[in-house]
Design an enzyme around this catalytic site. Structure first.
Site, mmCIF file in Angstrom:
data_model
loop_
_atom_site.group_PDB
_atom_site.id
_atom_site.type_symbol
_atom_site.label_atom_id
_atom_site.label_comp_id
_atom_site.label_asym_id
_atom_site.label_seq_id
_atom_site.Cartn_x
_atom_site.Cartn_y
_atom_site.Cartn_z
ATOM 1 C CE LYS A 283 -3.679 2.326 2.470
ATOM 2 N NZ LYS A 283 -4.618 2.372 3.751
ATOM 3 C CE LYS B 80 -6.060 2.091 -0.418
ATOM 4 N NZ LYS B 80 -6.383 2.029 1.001
HETATM 5 C C1 PBG Z 1 -7.495 3.298 5.597
HETATM 6 C C2 PBG Z 1 -7.891 3.226 4.184
HETATM 7 C C3 PBG Z 1 -7.496 4.133 3.068
HETATM 8 C C4 PBG Z 1 -7.975 3.577 1.815
HETATM 9 C C5 PBG Z 1 -8.326 2.461 2.387
HETATM 10 N N1 PBG Z 1 -8.235 2.057 3.691
HETATM 11 C C6 PBG Z 1 -7.072 5.665 3.159
HETATM 12 C C7 PBG Z 1 -5.715 5.990 3.470
HETATM 13 O O1 PBG Z 1 -4.860 5.153 3.940
HETATM 14 O O2 PBG Z 1 -5.566 7.175 3.870
HETATM 15 C C8 PBG Z 1 -8.129 4.452 0.690
HETATM 16 C C9 PBG Z 1 -9.271 4.096 -0.204
HETATM 17 C C10 PBG Z 1 -9.580 4.708 -1.429
HETATM 18 O O3 PBG Z 1 -8.872 5.886 -1.631
HETATM 19 O O4 PBG Z 1 -10.393 4.287 -2.172
HETATM 20 N N2 PBG Z 1 -6.017 3.149 6.105
#
Ligand code: PBG
Length: 324
Positions: free
Chosen positions: A195, A248
């Site tokens: 991520k 992601k």
């Molecule tokens: C929480 C999380 C996030 C997303 C999914 N889980 C945001 C972040 O890390 O700030 C993002 C999902 C999206 O942008 O569609 N940690």
């Protein structure tokens, strides 16, 4: 002039031929639809930068879920918006927390839908970070205990799968041990393994009300220029017991999806995040591109790169199009 014997255009001449030799096809089975659940009754509040996506109360979300199942989409991913936030994100692991209650209601009314829960603290903490803060920094090991409690409380409520998105080190082990300790051996973990600290999460933070109140997430999420680091992250999560590994965002990281698919044999998920959705929606609203075609082309590119599962806000639109 002598043309080459092989003319690639012969196999593109009409839609029947193209269909016959198409290498990648999308199906509603590929999709997971993210949902935002909030307190209250009859709530359905559209998210500004994500047209067609809403913060919904449990009664509304349950209705949405039967529509989602009816479209042939196998799973939803739940994010909770708590009533109160605090320093340690207490509602994240409360047995009567918003996600826990939503899971019970959805499983009760739509047993045929897989309910995956996002395991993280950022929606629940007053500072908006994904972990416990001390001396201005996110504490890794103290956060693990809370994430493990959160995952167990989701499983107790009936979650079919948990998806940790915090990017703390060692969280898959912590969650696996806690789940096993409570008898939830069969609840799989889909880990957000690679991520990245991405600008494409912007609209989500409005949707989940989870914008960090100071600093950013770069001390725990990955640095966008790195790819070998993604392979290390995935290898670690697999060693720790992950069942599905996720990349992601998706579109700016297709190379990462591809490399992970080549190297590992676990199912690979890709999260087509909020900003990827908003860009296409916005350009389409401005008449700058054909939104439907751009949606399908994006989704098929994610699958072609190697994703077995696509988490996407387009799930319903794409499933509808595939059904027609
Ligand atoms: C929480 C999380 C996030 C997303 C999914 N889980 C945001 C972040 O890390 O700030 C993002 C999902 C999206 O942008 O569609 N940690």
């Amino acid at each position: 002039m002598r043309y080459p014997a092989y003319r690639p255009r012969r196999m593109r001449a009409n839609e029947l031929v193209r269909r016959m030799i198409r290498e990648t096809t999308l199906s509603p089975d590929d999709f997971v639809y993210p949902l935002f659940v909030t307190h209250g009754k009859g709530v359905k509040k559209e998210i500004g930068a994500m047209p067609g996506n809403y913060q919904q109360s449990i009664d509304t979300i349950v209705k949405d879920c039967s529509e989602i199942a009816g479209l042939g989409i196998p799973a939803v991913l739940l994010f909770g918006i708590p009533e109160h936030k605090d320093e340690i994100g207490s509602e994240a692991y409360a047995d009567d927390g918003i996600v826990q209650r939503a899971v019970r209601a959805i499983k009760d009314k739509t047993p045929g839908l897989l309910v995956i829960t996002d395991v993280c603290l950022c929606e629940y903490t007053s500072h908006g970070h994904c972990g416990v803060i001390k001396h201005g920094a996110v504490q890794n090991d103290e956060t693990l205990e809370l994430l493990a409690k959160e995952a167990v409380s989701h499983a107790k409520a009936g979650a079919d799968m948990v998806a940790p998105s915090d990017m703390m080190d060692g969280r898959v082990t912590a969650i696996r041990n806690a789940l096993d300790g409570e008898g939830f051996h069969d609840v799989p973990i889909m880990s957000y393994a690679a991520k990245y600290a991405s600008s494409f999460y912007g609209p989500f933070r409005e949707a989940a009300e989870s914008t960090p109140q100071f600093g950013d997430r770069r001390s725990y999420q990955m640095d966008p220029p790195n790819s070998r680091e993604a392979l290390r992250e995935v290898a670690l999560d697999i060693e720790e017991g992950a069942d599905i590994v996720m990349v992601k965002p998706a579109l700016p990281y297709l190379d990462i999806i591809y490399r992970i698919k080549e190297k590992f044999s676990l199912p690979v998920a890709a999260y087509n995040v909020s900003g990827e959705f908003s860009m296409i929606k916005a350009a389409s609203q401005l008449g700058w591109l054909d939104g439907e075609r751009a949606m399908m082309e994006s989704l098929v590119s994610i699958k072609r790169a190697g994703a077995d599962v696509i988490l996407t806000y387009f799930a319903k639109d794409a499933a509808r199009l595939l059904q027609s």
